[in-house]
Motif scaffolding. Structure first.
Motif, mmCIF file in Angstrom:
data_model
loop_
_atom_site.group_PDB
_atom_site.id
_atom_site.type_symbol
_atom_site.label_atom_id
_atom_site.label_comp_id
_atom_site.label_asym_id
_atom_site.label_seq_id
_atom_site.Cartn_x
_atom_site.Cartn_y
_atom_site.Cartn_z
ATOM 1 N N GLN A 1 61.379 30.280 91.487
ATOM 2 C CA GLN A 1 61.523 29.559 92.755
ATOM 3 C C GLN A 1 61.319 30.520 93.913
ATOM 4 O O GLN A 1 61.827 31.641 93.873
ATOM 5 N N ARG B 1 73.549 34.994 107.238
ATOM 6 C CA ARG B 1 73.551 34.086 106.085
ATOM 7 C C ARG B 1 74.136 34.844 104.890
ATOM 8 O O ARG B 1 73.681 35.945 104.588
ATOM 9 N N HIS C 1 76.137 35.279 99.422
ATOM 10 C CA HIS C 1 76.078 34.211 98.419
ATOM 11 C C HIS C 1 75.670 34.739 97.043
ATOM 12 O O HIS C 1 74.978 35.752 96.929
ATOM 13 N N LYS D 1 66.753 38.304 93.011
ATOM 14 C CA LYS D 1 65.994 37.961 94.229
ATOM 15 C C LYS D 1 65.123 39.138 94.655
ATOM 16 O O LYS D 1 65.603 40.273 94.749
ATOM 17 N N HIS E 1 74.325 38.364 97.962
ATOM 18 C CA HIS E 1 73.268 38.703 98.921
ATOM 19 C C HIS E 1 73.528 38.014 100.252
ATOM 20 O O HIS E 1 74.031 36.882 100.297
ATOM 21 N N TYR F 1 61.913 34.866 99.827
ATOM 22 C CA TYR F 1 62.353 35.514 98.597
ATOM 23 C C TYR F 1 62.007 34.710 97.358
ATOM 24 O O TYR F 1 61.973 33.482 97.386
ATOM 25 N N LYS G 1 80.073 26.242 106.420
ATOM 26 C CA LYS G 1 80.316 26.467 104.978
ATOM 27 C C LYS G 1 80.669 27.941 104.723
ATOM 28 O O LYS G 1 81.625 28.250 104.016
#
Ligand SMILES: Cc1cn([C@H]2C[C@H](O)[C@@H](COP(=O)(O)OP(=O)(O)O[C@H]3O[C@H](C)C(=O)[C@H](O)[C@H]3O)O2)c(=O)[nH]c1=O
Length: 179
Positions: free
Chosen positions: A46, A58, A61, A70, A117, A130, A165
Motif C-alpha cells: 500500500q 501526525r 502511530h 514504512k 512513526h 510512504y 484522535k
C-alpha cells in the motif's frame, strides 16, 4: 543509492542517486531488487499520500497485530520524521530517532515493522509519501501521545496542530507497563 545506518537497529536512511540536469532532477524512489540487496526485503502492498500544513504533528502511530514497515519520503516541503523502536527484544527498544526529510535532500527513511512513526511539518506545507508492507486496518491502530514524557521528542514546532484522535493517545508507559 546510499543506505545509512541510524542509532535505531534495522532503521535506515536512504539517499537515492539523483540525476540533475537543466530541466530539474530524476531519481528512482523505489526499485525492488536494489532494496532487497540492501536488506530491505519486504513486499510493499500500500502507498499513502498526505498533505499537512506548517506546525502539524501526525502520530505517533503503529498497528498492533499487523505492524507496517514504512518507506517514507517528502515530495514537497520539509518534515521532522520520527521513528520509535517498540520491539521489546530490540537493543534499541524505547529509543527514538528524528530525521529531517525534504524535497532537497530527497532522503527516505526505512522504518521496519514494530516501530511507531510520526512527523512534524517544518515548511509552509508538506506532501508526504510512504510505501507500507501491510494493509491499513483501523481496528488495529495504536499510538503514543506526541508529547510523551519518556520519549521527550523535540518536534521543532511551536503550538502544534494535533488531530482530536491523536490528542487522546496513551503514553509509552501506559502501553508498556501494562504488558
Ligand atoms: C493511515 C490511513 C488512514 N486512512 C483514512 C482514515 C481517516 O479517515 C483518514 C485520516 O487518517 P489519520 O488521521 O489516521 O491519518 P494520519 O494521522 O496521517 O495517520 C498516519 O500517521 C502516521 C504518520 C503514520 O505513520 C500512519 O501511516 C498513519 O497512522 O484517512 C485510510 O483510509 N488509510 C490509511 O492507511
Amino acid at each position: 543509492m546510499k543506505v545509512i545506518n541510524t542509532e535505531l537497529s534495522d532503521c535506515y536512511i536512504i539517499e537515492p542517486k539523483v540525476f540533475g540536469d537543466s530541466r530539474g532532477f530524476f531519481f528512482e524512489s523505489f526499485q525492488l531488487e536494489r532494496f532487497k540487496k540492501s536488506g530491505i526485503d519486504f513486499d510493499f502492498v500500500q502507498d499513502n499520500r498526505s498533505r499537512s500544513s506548517k506546525g502539524v504533528i501526525r502520530g505517533l502511530h503503529f498497528q498492533k497485530n499487523k505492524p507496517q514497515g514504512k518507506l517514507v519520503s517528502v515530495t514537497r516541503g520539509e518534515v521532522l520524521d520520527v521513528a520509535v523502536d517498540l520491539r521489546e527484544n530490540s537493543p534499541t527498544f524505547g529509543k527514538s530517532l528524528a530525521v529531517i526529510l525534504n524535497d532537497v535532500n530527497n532522503r527516505q527513511l526505512w522504518i521496519p515493522p514494530g516501530f511507531a512513526h510520526g512527523f512534524s511539518v517544518l515548511s509552509e506545507f508538506a506532501d508526504f509519501h510512504y510505501k507500507c508492507t501491510e494493509y491499513y486496518d483501523p481496528q488495529d491502530e495504536g499510538g503514543i501521545i506526541w508529547n510523551d514524557e519518556h520519549l521527550n521528542i523535540d518536534w521543532k514546532v511551536d503550538s502544534p496542530l494535533i488531530s482530536d484522535k491523536d490528542k487522546l493517545l496513551p503514553s509509552f508507559k501506559e502501553i508498556f507497563d501494562n504488558i
